[in-house]
Write a protein that holds these residues in place. Structure first.
Motif, mmCIF file in Angstrom:
data_model
loop_
_atom_site.group_PDB
_atom_site.id
_atom_site.type_symbol
_atom_site.label_atom_id
_atom_site.label_comp_id
_atom_site.label_asym_id
_atom_site.label_seq_id
_atom_site.Cartn_x
_atom_site.Cartn_y
_atom_site.Cartn_z
ATOM 1 N N LEU A 7 -1.878 3.550 -7.588
ATOM 2 C CA LEU A 7 -2.444 3.747 -6.257
ATOM 3 C C LEU A 7 -2.468 2.412 -5.536
ATOM 4 O O LEU A 7 -2.744 1.372 -6.143
ATOM 5 N N VAL A 8 -2.185 2.412 -4.229
ATOM 6 C CA VAL A 8 -2.163 1.178 -3.441
ATOM 7 C C VAL A 8 -2.832 1.408 -2.095
ATOM 8 O O VAL A 8 -3.014 2.550 -1.659
ATOM 9 N N ASN A 9 -3.165 0.291 -1.432
ATOM 10 C CA ASN A 9 -3.636 0.378 -0.050
ATOM 11 C C ASN A 9 -2.424 0.154 0.863
ATOM 12 O O ASN A 9 -1.293 0.021 0.378
ATOM 13 N N GLU A 10 -2.642 0.094 2.166
ATOM 14 C CA GLU A 10 -1.520 -0.031 3.102
ATOM 15 C C GLU A 10 -0.833 -1.392 3.049
ATOM 16 O O GLU A 10 0.235 -1.574 3.627
ATOM 17 N N GLN A 11 -1.413 -2.356 2.323
ATOM 18 C CA GLN A 11 -0.780 -3.659 2.117
ATOM 19 C C GLN A 11 -0.082 -3.726 0.751
ATOM 20 O O GLN A 11 0.304 -4.787 0.287
ATOM 21 N N ASP A 12 0.058 -2.579 0.097
ATOM 22 C CA ASP A 12 0.695 -2.454 -1.211
ATOM 23 C C ASP A 12 -0.064 -3.194 -2.307
ATOM 24 O O ASP A 12 0.502 -3.635 -3.300
ATOM 25 N N GLU A 13 -1.371 -3.327 -2.152
ATOM 26 C CA GLU A 13 -2.202 -3.949 -3.175
ATOM 27 C C GLU A 13 -2.697 -2.870 -4.128
ATOM 28 O O GLU A 13 -3.238 -1.852 -3.684
ATOM 29 N N PRO A 14 -2.501 -3.053 -5.434
ATOM 30 C CA PRO A 14 -2.918 -2.036 -6.412
ATOM 31 C C PRO A 14 -4.405 -1.714 -6.304
ATOM 32 O O PRO A 14 -5.245 -2.602 -6.147
ATOM 33 N N GLN A 15 -4.704 -0.425 -6.386
ATOM 34 C CA GLN A 15 -6.083 0.059 -6.296
ATOM 35 C C GLN A 15 -6.501 0.840 -7.539
ATOM 36 O O GLN A 15 -7.592 1.376 -7.583
ATOM 37 N N LEU A 24 -2.052 7.484 -1.337
ATOM 38 C CA LEU A 24 -1.005 6.476 -1.234
ATOM 39 C C LEU A 24 -0.755 5.847 -2.598
ATOM 40 O O LEU A 24 -1.680 5.378 -3.260
ATOM 41 N N HIS A 25 0.501 5.857 -3.015
ATOM 42 C CA HIS A 25 0.878 5.291 -4.304
ATOM 43 C C HIS A 25 2.312 4.775 -4.232
ATOM 44 O O HIS A 25 3.070 5.143 -3.348
ATOM 45 N N SER A 73 11.526 7.889 -8.187
ATOM 46 C CA SER A 73 10.428 8.052 -9.139
ATOM 47 C C SER A 73 9.295 7.127 -8.733
ATOM 48 O O SER A 73 9.168 6.765 -7.561
ATOM 49 N N HIS A 74 8.514 6.734 -9.724
ATOM 50 C CA HIS A 74 7.350 5.879 -9.505
ATOM 51 C C HIS A 74 7.403 4.698 -10.453
ATOM 52 O O HIS A 74 7.822 4.838 -11.601
ATOM 53 N N ILE A 88 5.890 3.454 4.605
ATOM 54 C CA ILE A 88 4.823 4.355 4.160
ATOM 55 C C ILE A 88 5.077 5.721 4.767
ATOM 56 O O ILE A 88 5.400 5.837 5.941
ATOM 57 N N TYR A 89 4.956 6.754 3.943
ATOM 58 C CA TYR A 89 5.060 8.112 4.477
ATOM 59 C C TYR A 89 4.091 9.026 3.733
ATOM 60 O O TYR A 89 3.658 8.720 2.635
ATOM 61 N N LYS A 90 3.785 10.132 4.344
ATOM 62 C CA LYS A 90 2.907 11.122 3.739
ATOM 63 C C LYS A 90 3.577 12.475 3.841
ATOM 64 O O LYS A 90 3.973 12.897 4.929
ATOM 65 N N ALA A 91 3.766 13.106 2.697
ATOM 66 C CA ALA A 91 4.420 14.412 2.653
ATOM 67 C C ALA A 91 3.568 15.356 1.814
ATOM 68 O O ALA A 91 3.420 15.148 0.618
#
Length: 104
Positions: free
Chosen positions: A7-15, A29-30, A66-67, A99-102
């Motif tokens: 999982l990440v925030n909008e700055q691609d920092e791991p959460q 977001l991941h 993939s991830h 970034i996208y959301k589907a």
């Protein structure tokens, strides 16, 4: 075997980590990646998603996607998945990020 995503925030920092299916169901977001392989004529290598996939089964799509695993770079993840899905590896380079959301 359970699969986890980063999982990440909008700055691609791991959460943190979450099971892939849960992250998809909650549209969180991941990190994820797509690999696009072109031949010398500029033709894109496509693949058809397995009919057993829980989302978009049978869809014709990019070469592979993939991830990332925790601690894995985009290039490492792309090479790993390209070998797993398509049976070969090649030199990869990062080109874009977005970034996208589907919903699934």
């Amino acid at each position: 075997m359970k699969e986890f995503v980063v999982l990440v925030n909008e700055q691609d920092e791991p959460q943190g980590l979450m099971e892939k299916i849960e992250a998809h169901e909650k549209a969180l977001l991941h990190r994820a990646f797509s690999v696009f392989i072109y031949n010398q004529q500029g033709q894109l290598m496509l693949q058809q998603r397995a009919l057993t996939k829980y989302h978009t089964p049978g869809l014709w799509t990019n070469t592979c996607c993939s991830h990332q695993m925790p601690g894995e770079t985009n290039i490492q993840a792309g090479q790993r998945r390209l070998q797993e899905e398509m049976g070969f590896t090649t030199t990869l380079k990062e080109t874009i990020s977005f970034i996208y959301k589907a919903p699934f």
